[in-house]
Design an enzyme around this catalytic site. Structure first.
Site, PDB file in Angstrom:
ATOM      1  N   LYS A 149      20.655  -8.780 -35.453  1.00 19.55           N
ATOM      2  CA  LYS A 149      21.345  -9.975 -35.165  1.00 19.55           C
ATOM      3  C   LYS A 149      22.568 -10.503 -36.244  1.00 19.55           C
ATOM      4  O   LYS A 149      22.370 -10.147 -37.488  1.00 19.55           O
ATOM      5  CB  LYS A 149      20.244 -11.233 -35.244  1.00 19.55           C
ATOM      6  CG  LYS A 149      20.825 -12.501 -34.555  1.00 19.55           C
ATOM      7  CD  LYS A 149      19.899 -13.466 -34.263  1.00 19.55           C
ATOM      8  CE  LYS A 149      20.422 -14.689 -33.678  1.00 19.55           C
ATOM      9  NZ  LYS A 149      21.240 -14.482 -32.456  1.00 19.55           N
ATOM     10  N   HIS A 192      14.234 -13.187 -35.947  1.00 20.64           N
ATOM     11  CA  HIS A 192      15.064 -12.178 -35.019  1.00 20.64           C
ATOM     12  C   HIS A 192      15.221 -10.701 -35.605  1.00 20.64           C
ATOM     13  O   HIS A 192      14.882 -10.578 -36.711  1.00 20.64           O
ATOM     14  CB  HIS A 192      16.481 -12.827 -34.642  1.00 20.64           C
ATOM     15  CG  HIS A 192      16.266 -14.008 -33.672  1.00 20.64           C
ATOM     16  ND1 HIS A 192      16.104 -15.100 -33.955  1.00 20.64           N
ATOM     17  CD2 HIS A 192      16.297 -13.972 -32.217  1.00 20.64           C
ATOM     18  CE1 HIS A 192      16.348 -15.888 -33.113  1.00 20.64           C
ATOM     19  NE2 HIS A 192      16.393 -15.133 -31.869  1.00 20.64           N
TER      20      HIS A 192
END
Ligand SMILES: NC(=O)C1=CN([C@@H]2O[C@H](COP(=O)(O)OP(=O)(O)OC[C@H]3O[C@@H](n4cnc5c(N)ncnc54)[C@H](O)[C@@H]3O)[C@@H](O)[C@H]2O)C=CC1
Ligand SMILES: O=C(O)C1=N[C@H](C(=O)O)C[C@H](O)C1
Length: 238
Positions: A139, A135
């Site tokens: 995040k 990701h």
């Protein structure tokens, strides 16, 4: 529908665009700069609230939505240790709570594929199992909520794994999850079964946040007039 957006970051903005395309009206937009506007009175102006914030904010937002009687659709991850408290409050307030760690059709098909592969491999002890998720660097939580869902679904089927770890496994029953944070990656999930002879790997890769956002808006449309805990399985009949 009249929609209240709680959280106006990457997902809030993507959801706003799709909601307007589908003819919905955004009647309230809440972020950290105007949290004082998140009141029962203001929430009552909406038919549904869509909540995508941060792990530490989710619980309070849900409780306020339950107090307002407005269904809440949430994709915020990293709060599952408070799941029992959320569900108890929802039941006490006769609320509506649609939660998904991942709202995209593609990932929910991938959830089904993960379960089918786990069934095929559950007696093949020669294959070890690992997981990887990638990701963007903003995040906050690791591993992803999607990875936790994949892992828990696998543990329910495959006797060889019973828990996950971000570190090097200390026991055979632990499944290693590699959580990689890189650039602006929307979300990649891989599950690998590897033996001395070969490996089998399945992967889902999101090209943008469109799938997540569309799924959240469809979930909001689905939630109208319903009570209790709702999931993507209710929406997709997978
Ligand atoms: N279930 C799914 O399909 C998906 C879930 N997510 C999850 O959604 C969450 C948000 O993701 P992004 O939008 O990418 O993050 P983001 O950081 O871009 O946006 C979060 C927003 O929430 C705001 N916020 C923080 N506390 C708040 C509060 N108490 N009230 C209102 N707003 C508050 C922040 O200021 C920020 O603008 C994360 O937990 C992520 O894991 C993200 C994409 C898909
Ligand atoms: O933070 C994100 O971006 C995402 N979070 C969700 C998760 O934690 O699984 C869903 C998706 O992978 C994107």
């Amino acid at each position: 529908m009249k929609i209240a957006l709680i959280g106006y970051g990457k997902m809030g903005k993507a959801i706003e665009a799709i909601a307007k395309e589908r003819g919905h009206e955004i009647v309230l937009t809440i972020d950290v700069n105007n949290q004082q506007d998140l009141t029962v009175e203001n929430l009552e102006k909406a038919d549904v609230a869509i909540e995508f914030t941060i792990p530490s904010s989710a619980l309070q937002n849900y409780l306020l939505c339950f107090d307002s009687g407005v269904p809440v659709v949430s994709g915020t991850t990293g709060w599952l240790e408070k799941k029992d408290e959320v569900l108890k409050a929802m039941q006490q307030k006769d609320g509506t709570f649609f939660y998904a760690s991942n709202f995209s059709l593609g990932v929910n098909l991938f959830f089904a594929l993960n379960k089918k592969l786990a069934e095929l491999m559950k007696n093949r002890s020669e294959y070890d199992i690992t997981m990887e998720e990638v990701h963007h660097t903003q995040k906050l939580d690791a591993p992803s909520g999607t990875a936790i869902t994949l892992a828990e679904d696998l543990f329910d089927i495959h006797p060889g794994k019973t828990s996950w770890t971000l570190e090097s496994p200390s026991q055979a029953e632990q499944m290693h999850i590699e959580a990689i944070r890189e650039g602006q990656v929307p979300g990649i999930h891989r599950i690998k079964y590897e033996s001395e002879i070969d490996y089998i790997e399945i992967e889902h890769s999101a090209k943008s946040r469109q799938g997540f956002a569309l799924g959240a808006v469809l979930a909001a449309e689905f939630s109208a007039g319903k009570k209790g805990l709702l999931s993507m399985n209710d929406l997709l009949n997978l």
